[in-house]
Design a protein around this motif. Structure first.
Motif, mmCIF file in Angstrom:
data_model
loop_
_atom_site.group_PDB
_atom_site.id
_atom_site.type_symbol
_atom_site.label_atom_id
_atom_site.label_comp_id
_atom_site.label_asym_id
_atom_site.label_seq_id
_atom_site.Cartn_x
_atom_site.Cartn_y
_atom_site.Cartn_z
ATOM 1 N N UNK A 67 -4.087 -2.840 -20.366
ATOM 2 C CA UNK A 67 -2.926 -1.984 -20.576
ATOM 3 C C UNK A 67 -2.830 -0.832 -19.598
ATOM 4 N N UNK A 68 -3.644 -0.841 -18.559
ATOM 5 C CA UNK A 68 -3.632 0.247 -17.582
ATOM 6 C C UNK A 68 -2.425 0.140 -16.650
ATOM 7 N N UNK A 69 -1.912 1.279 -16.166
ATOM 8 C CA UNK A 69 -0.738 1.236 -15.273
ATOM 9 C C UNK A 69 -1.098 0.709 -13.881
ATOM 10 N N UNK A 70 -0.258 -0.175 -13.377
ATOM 11 C CA UNK A 70 -0.412 -0.695 -12.023
ATOM 12 C C UNK A 70 0.139 0.331 -11.040
ATOM 13 N N UNK A 71 -0.675 0.698 -10.054
ATOM 14 C CA UNK A 71 -0.257 1.684 -9.064
ATOM 15 C C UNK A 71 0.342 1.042 -7.818
ATOM 16 N N UNK A 72 -0.234 -0.096 -7.388
ATOM 17 C CA UNK A 72 0.259 -0.703 -6.150
ATOM 18 C C UNK A 72 -0.365 -2.077 -5.982
ATOM 19 N N UNK A 73 0.237 -2.868 -5.118
ATOM 20 C CA UNK A 73 -0.336 -4.139 -4.678
ATOM 21 C C UNK A 73 -0.521 -4.070 -3.172
ATOM 22 N N UNK A 74 -1.427 -4.886 -2.658
ATOM 23 C CA UNK A 74 -1.700 -4.861 -1.218
ATOM 24 C C UNK A 74 -1.971 -6.269 -0.723
ATOM 25 N N UNK A 75 -1.938 -6.425 0.575
ATOM 26 C CA UNK A 75 -2.246 -7.692 1.229
ATOM 27 C C UNK A 75 -3.297 -7.440 2.300
ATOM 28 N N UNK A 76 -4.296 -8.290 2.354
ATOM 29 C CA UNK A 76 -5.340 -8.120 3.364
ATOM 30 C C UNK A 76 -4.823 -8.538 4.738
ATOM 31 N N UNK A 77 -5.130 -7.707 5.711
ATOM 32 C CA UNK A 77 -4.948 -8.048 7.113
ATOM 33 C C UNK A 77 -6.346 -8.058 7.712
ATOM 34 N N UNK A 78 -6.900 -9.224 7.894
ATOM 35 C CA UNK A 78 -8.303 -9.309 8.273
ATOM 36 C C UNK A 78 -9.171 -8.968 7.080
ATOM 37 N N UNK A 79 -10.013 -7.964 7.238
ATOM 38 C CA UNK A 79 -10.919 -7.587 6.149
ATOM 39 C C UNK A 79 -10.512 -6.295 5.461
ATOM 40 N N UNK A 80 -9.383 -5.705 5.836
ATOM 41 C CA UNK A 80 -8.931 -4.458 5.229
ATOM 42 C C UNK A 80 -7.589 -4.641 4.541
ATOM 43 N N UNK A 81 -7.381 -3.865 3.487
ATOM 44 C CA UNK A 81 -6.085 -3.806 2.816
ATOM 45 C C UNK A 81 -5.830 -2.346 2.432
ATOM 46 N N UNK A 82 -4.574 -1.935 2.451
ATOM 47 C CA UNK A 82 -4.224 -0.538 2.193
ATOM 48 C C UNK A 82 -3.232 -0.449 1.041
ATOM 49 N N UNK A 83 -3.563 0.394 0.070
ATOM 50 C CA UNK A 83 -2.632 0.735 -1.001
ATOM 51 C C UNK A 83 -1.935 2.040 -0.623
ATOM 52 N N UNK A 84 -0.616 2.076 -0.696
ATOM 53 C CA UNK A 84 0.112 3.315 -0.420
ATOM 54 C C UNK A 84 1.488 3.236 -1.059
ATOM 55 N N UNK A 85 2.017 4.397 -1.426
ATOM 56 C CA UNK A 85 3.335 4.477 -2.037
ATOM 57 C C UNK A 85 4.025 5.734 -1.538
ATOM 58 N N UNK A 86 5.344 5.644 -1.292
ATOM 59 C CA UNK A 86 6.101 6.839 -0.969
ATOM 60 C C UNK A 86 6.021 7.818 -2.126
ATOM 61 N N UNK A 87 5.663 9.065 -1.837
ATOM 62 C CA UNK A 87 5.488 10.050 -2.900
ATOM 63 C C UNK A 87 4.094 10.049 -3.478
ATOM 64 N N UNK A 88 3.223 9.183 -2.949
ATOM 65 C CA UNK A 88 1.839 9.184 -3.406
ATOM 66 C C UNK A 88 1.557 8.144 -4.474
ATOM 67 N N UNK A 89 0.296 7.755 -4.546
ATOM 68 C CA UNK A 89 -0.136 6.780 -5.557
ATOM 69 C C UNK A 89 -0.280 7.436 -6.925
ATOM 70 N N UNK A 90 -0.853 8.655 -6.945
ATOM 71 C CA UNK A 90 -1.018 9.411 -8.181
ATOM 72 C C UNK A 90 -1.541 10.792 -7.836
#
Length: 360
Positions: free
Chosen positions: A118-141
């Motif tokens: 029941x936890x809130x979802x903050x973001x989804x990401x896609x891996x490019x190579x071995x790294x993935x980045x979560x980010x949102x306009x206005x901040x994640x939290x």
């Protein structure tokens, strides 16, 4: 540049700094009195520190279609609230996160238990190579002082990974975070470190089909008759438990399929190849064609990795069957069986076959 943390500011007012004149005469008035000094103000800029979550996941197995928590991180703010703008995660292991995962998700773990419940979802990401980045306009939290926040990174596994491939996340480092102070607007320099998540080892589930160990013998029967044992087959699972979704039985023999009123599928719980009080009816189907398909919502049977499931096919024969006609069931191939994993619910590979029955 603006003020830096630790810079101090103070104002002092001396009588010599005051210029005044009389209201009526407009003549200069000399100010007197002691110098007045205000309080010393020291600039403080917020901080954001990271640490491993109290319930960072341990090593476990993962299956196709399964969702697993890979890492838990705790963020703590001081002085002012901190806005987390981005978070970089870094893969470790032999698997390929760019192709073997169907989802990469970031949740706020409200109760800190390291699970998605029941936890809130903050973001989804896609891996490019071995790294993935979560980010949102206005901040994640935002993280308020005195109220630490737990984050969890979650993977959903696809079916393309190979048996034994591993998936983990490197320990989160300060450079993986981007944050600003909510009040000051200043860029924050995070401190601390997270911990690597427990290694998830991918397992490939499979179902093996084989002839039963006690196939019903050939013999003579009188018609009409019901629940004549025709064919026994066995199922075994590896990797994860399997849920049998469908099974196709083909008619064989010199008789007419029109003389078979019903084909039934039983769990042969005692494994003796004969229908008895211990056996359980799974499904009965009218035999209106040369093949009959058993299937039902929720699956026909569950096969654990620690046991073999034996199934028994029976026929109800009508009085219209003629003397000397034979009735049986054909070879069952892997393509006539479908199953899904009990854990991840992904389709499983089925192998093997069950021999054609003896004829009645």
């Amino acid at each position: 540049p603006g003020p830096a943390a630790g810079d101090a500011f103070q104002l002092a007012l001396a009588s010599a700094d005051v210029t005044a004149q009389g209201l009526g005469s407009a003549a200069p008035v000399t100010a007197s009195g002691a110098t007045q000094t205000g309080g010393l103000k020291t600039v403080a800029i917020g901080t954001l520190s990271l640490a491993p979550g109290a319930n960072n996941p341990t090593a476990a197995q993962a299956f196709a279609g399964q969702t697993r928590v890979l890492q838990q991180v705790r963020l703590t703010a001081a002085v002012e609230a901190a806005r987390l703008d981005s978070l970089v995660i870094r893969h470790s292991g032999t698997g390929d996160p760019a192709t073997d995962l169907t989802q990469v998700l970031l949740y706020r773990d409200l109760n800190g238990n390291g699970q998605v419940d029941g936890d809130p979802l903050l973001d989804t990401a896609t891996f490019a190579g071995t790294n993935a980045t979560f980010s949102q306009g206005g901040g994640l939290l935002s993280v308020s002082p005195g109220s630490p926040v737990d984050l969890i990174v979650v993977y959903t596994f696809g079916a393309s990974a190979s048996e034994g491939e591993t998936f983990s996340l490197l320990a989160t480092a300060p450079a993986d975070l981007s944050a600003v102070g909510v009040t000051s607007g200043a860029t924050l320099t995070p401190t601390g470190a997270g911990a690597a998540g427990g290694v998830q080892t991918f397992r490939v589930g499979a179902l093996t089909l084989a002839s039963g160990s006690a196939p019903p013998a050939a013999g003579s029967i009188a018609v009409p008759t019901s629940r004549v044992a025709i064919q026994q087959l066995s199922l075994s699972a590896t990797g994860e438990g399997a849920r049998l979704q469908s099974l196709t039985i083909g008619f064989s023999g010199s008789g007419s399929v029109a003389h078979v009123q019903t084909a039934s599928l039983y769990l042969d719980n005692d494994g003796d190849g004969a229908l008895g009080a211990l056996d359980t009816l799974v499904q009965a189907q009218p035999m209106s064609a040369a093949t009959v398909v058993f299937s039902q919502g929720g699956g026909l049977a569950t096969v654990s990795t620690s046991s073999v499931v034996r199934l028994l096919v029976t026929y109800d024969l009508l009085a219209s069957a003629s003397p000397g006609e034979t009735y049986g069931a054909d070879l069952i191939t892997a393509g006539e069986v479908s199953a899904t994993g009990e854990i991840g619910a992904a389709a499983l590979t089925v192998s093997g076959s069950a021999a054609a029955s003896n004829l009645k």
